[in-house]
Design an enzyme around this catalytic site. Structure first.
Site, PDB file in Angstrom:
ATOM      1  N   ASP A  45      -3.313   1.144  -5.799  1.00  9.57           N
ATOM      2  CA  ASP A  45      -2.045   1.020  -5.261  1.00  9.57           C
ATOM      3  C   ASP A  45      -1.231  -0.251  -5.642  1.00  9.57           C
ATOM      4  OD1 ASP A  45      -3.818  -0.141  -3.539  1.00  9.57           O
ATOM      5  OD2 ASP A  45      -2.742   0.385  -1.857  1.00  9.57           O
ATOM      6  N   LYS A  76      -6.940   4.611   5.624  1.00 14.51           N
ATOM      7  CA  LYS A  76      -5.735   4.490   6.147  1.00 14.51           C
ATOM      8  C   LYS A  76      -4.967   5.812   6.229  1.00 14.51           C
ATOM      9  CE  LYS A  76      -5.249  -0.128   3.975  1.00 14.51           C
ATOM     10  NZ  LYS A  76      -4.505  -1.085   3.200  1.00 14.51           N
ATOM     11  N   ASP A  77      -4.196   5.900   7.045  1.00 12.88           N
ATOM     12  CA  ASP A  77      -3.177   7.023   7.124  1.00 12.88           C
ATOM     13  C   ASP A  77      -2.071   7.104   5.849  1.00 12.88           C
ATOM     14  OD1 ASP A  77      -1.125   5.296   7.847  1.00 12.88           O
ATOM     15  OD2 ASP A  77      -1.336   5.581   9.784  1.00 12.88           O
ATOM     16  N   ASN A 114       5.563  -0.925   3.258  1.00 13.67           N
ATOM     17  CA  ASN A 114       4.740  -0.503   4.404  1.00 13.67           C
ATOM     18  C   ASN A 114       5.827  -0.427   5.722  1.00 13.67           C
ATOM     19  OD1 ASN A 114       2.539  -0.687   2.806  1.00 13.67           O
ATOM     20  ND2 ASN A 114       1.631  -2.459   3.743  1.00 13.67           N
ATOM     21  N   THR A 138       0.873  -1.168  -0.016  1.00 14.75           N
ATOM     22  CA  THR A 138      -0.022   0.048  -0.120  1.00 14.75           C
ATOM     23  C   THR A 138       0.846   1.261   0.051  1.00 14.75           C
ATOM     24  OG1 THR A 138      -1.908  -1.191   1.085  1.00 14.75           O
ATOM     25  CG2 THR A 138      -1.742   1.387   1.385  1.00 14.75           C
TER      26      THR A 138
END
Length: 564
Positions: free
Chosen positions: A345, A169-170, A108, A87
């Site tokens: 992504d 998600k941040d 990540n 991501t």
């Protein structure tokens, strides 16, 4: 692609930003009508929407994904061209025009070699979280991202422009907002949409754009608890049972594991509700300058991990995502000057047990004993007291005591021996030391993503000091996780096209008809293409190429030979 500075200066001088970044045409091309000049760029990233999944449901969409497909400019062969399809690196490519090797985001997470600790891709320990608790991934911010984004280029040219991003998600929101966004929000449990707070900033002030929304959402859920069940009989027909890790997994709705917003279509519906709130409350695209709105939709990824991609859960997710995007695009169509790009992504695949039952007999789970065999052999060969290889940060590290960097002078020999042992394993398609990967040349800028070798794909993911010490690619349809019912059943992150292939679609409510182009493009081509559309200068370092859209009144892309 670098655009001559004089062009932007002249454009700003002549327009004084009164009509935004007007798309300047070449001497032979007339200016497009004012109504076609973009004043709002909306970037939608659907987490884990592979080209395979998009095409599987493409003829069944009736909402927003139908609108994008039927009335948009569709690049059916889009690619995240790097190997580590996760991501954070995937999002980092979309608006930077750069591969992960240059965004500085290889995965990540990665391992800090000095401390042996795992580092989150957007960790920012100097910040705090606005909701007052240390949850999710802890304090975050854009500092780990080494590249600038289209949002940053717009803000540099026009400080009056507004940039907002929202996600489940941040890392979805932060990567799209860049370094100078006006607001970055993601959903967190038992609160609503939160954000990060830099030293000296007020949490209340930073949350102001979503404060009313949070109150409405919490009141709504307090009055009627959310749930998730069937809306389509064709999805119910996909129910079944599989044995995974010695346990029985039943694919059904509501999920046997219990309802969670994070692993349901409601996550995307809330995110699009937040995007609409920001669109209206911030008057985006209606103030005479170019604004940007980033929307990262996380539910497809969460559902794919928890339940796989070929069951009733993903079936319902596709239909509800389509419907929610339809309402959002209807709202966007109410104002002129909107251009939307949709991509993903990374892709993803189903869990191997169901794939195997459906004819993919090479679908397997990776051998969990590989690491044990590797360490036992290396300990004996080099007379070591501790295991020299550990897994962390999405890769294999050569370590000593405390999981810290190995200081043994034989470190390079140990790494090379580990690579040789891995290459002899039946499920390993390729293995290299990080030094070997970094020493290999980057692919040519014009090279098709479909033609990249396995090593070239891994080179595009490699970041010195952050990538693992040993880079490994397993054969296709090998799932790297053991699989756990009520946990994670399937994943992504491979170098193969089911994880690399993503749709790339451009759309505007003013586009007269849909078009489709079959030749491959890359997510790194999105930023320079949009920059050309709105007339903003791109840095010299951008790796993507401007694509001639031939729609939205876009000018012809500059000849690369004239701008390098």
């Amino acid at each position: 692609m670098t655009r001559p500075t004089a062009r932007l200066a002249a454009l700003l001088a002549s327009c004084a930003l009164a009509t935004g970044f007007a798309a300047q045409a070449s001497a032979q091309t007339a200016q497009p009508p004012a109504s076609t000049r973009p004043t709002l760029i909306v970037t939608i990233v659907v987490d884990q929407l592979s080209s395979n999944l998009y095409n599987q449901y493409r003829d069944r969409f009736t909402g927003g994904l139908h609108t994008l497909t039927d009335r948009g400019l569709v690049y059916a062969s889009g690619f995240q061209q790097h190997a580590m399809t996760e991501t954070c690196p995937g999002h980092s490519t979309v608006l930077t025009g750069m591969n992960p090797s240059n965004t500085g985001i290889p995965a990540n997470d990665w391992i800090d070699r000095e401390t042996g600790q795992e580092v989150y891709c957007l960790a920012a320990p100097e910040n705090t979280l606005a909701h007052g608790r240390n949850t999710d991934n802890g304090p975050v911010g854009p500092g780990q991202l080494r590249a600038t984004t289209l949002a940053d280029w717009v803000k540099d040219a026009s400080p009056e422009s507004r940039v907002f991003a929202v996600s489940g998600k941040d890392r979805g929101a932060i990567n799209l907002a860049g370094h100078h966004g006006d607001g970055v929000f993601w959903l967190t449990d038992d609160f609503g949409f939160t954000t990060y707070v830099e030293p000296g900033k007020s949490a209340e002030e930073k949350l102001r754009p979503v404060a009313d929304l949070n109150r409405r959402i919490n009141a709504r859920f307090a009055a009627s608890a959310p749930n998730w069940t069937y809306t389509r009989p064709e999805c119910r027909a996909l129910e079944g049972e599989w044995t995974i890790g010695g346990q029985t997994f039943r694919a059904t709705l509501p999920p046997v594991r219990g309802f969670e917003i994070d692993t349901s279509p409601i996550l995307d519906e809330l995110t699009l509700e937040a995007a609409t709130e920001l669109l209206d409350s911030q008057a985006l695209g209606r103030r005479g300058v170019v604004d940007m709105l980033g929307v990262s939709l996380s539910a497809t990824d969460r559902i794919g991990h928890s339940f796989g991609t070929q069951g009733p859960e993903m079936c319902e997710q596709m239909y509800r995502l389509d419907a929610a995007l339809g309402a959002f695009l209807d709202r966007l169509a109410q104002q002129p000057g909107v251009v939307v790009v949709l991509t993903a992504d990374h892709g993803g695949s189903d869990f191997p047990e169901r794939m195997h039952d459906r004819g993919y007999h090479d679908a397997v789970r990776g051998d969990p004993a590989i690491l044990t065999r590797l360490n036992e052999t290396l300990k004996t060969r080099f007379d070591l007291a501790v295991n020299p290889i550990s897994f962390g940060g999405s890769g294999l590290m050569v370590v000593g005591e405390g999981n810290k960097e190995l200081v043994d002078p034989r470190r390079d020999e140990i790494a090379a021996a580990a690579v040789d042992l891995l290459r002899a394993e039946p499920n390993i398609a390729g293995a290299w030391t990080i030094e070997e990967v970094l020493a290999s040349p980057l692919p040519r800028p014009t090279q098709s993503p479909q033609e990249l070798t396995l090593l070239e794909r891994n080179r595009l993911s490699a970041v010195e000091g952050r990538s693992p010490d040993i880079v490994v690619s397993q054969w296709p349809n090998t799932t790297t996780i053991p699989g756990r019912v009520t946990g994670t059943l399937s994943t992504h992150g491979t170098a193969w096209d089911y994880d690399r292939g993503v749709p790339i679609v451009f759309w505007s409510p003013e586009l007269p008809a849909g078009q489709e182009r079959f030749f491959p493009i890359r997510t790194i081509d999105i930023a320079p293409t949009l920059a050309n559309l709105i007339g903003v200068e791109t840095p010299n370092t951008v790796e993507g190429r401007c694509m001639d859209l031939g729609v939205f009144g876009a000018p012809i892309c500059p000849d690369p030979a004239t701008v390098r």
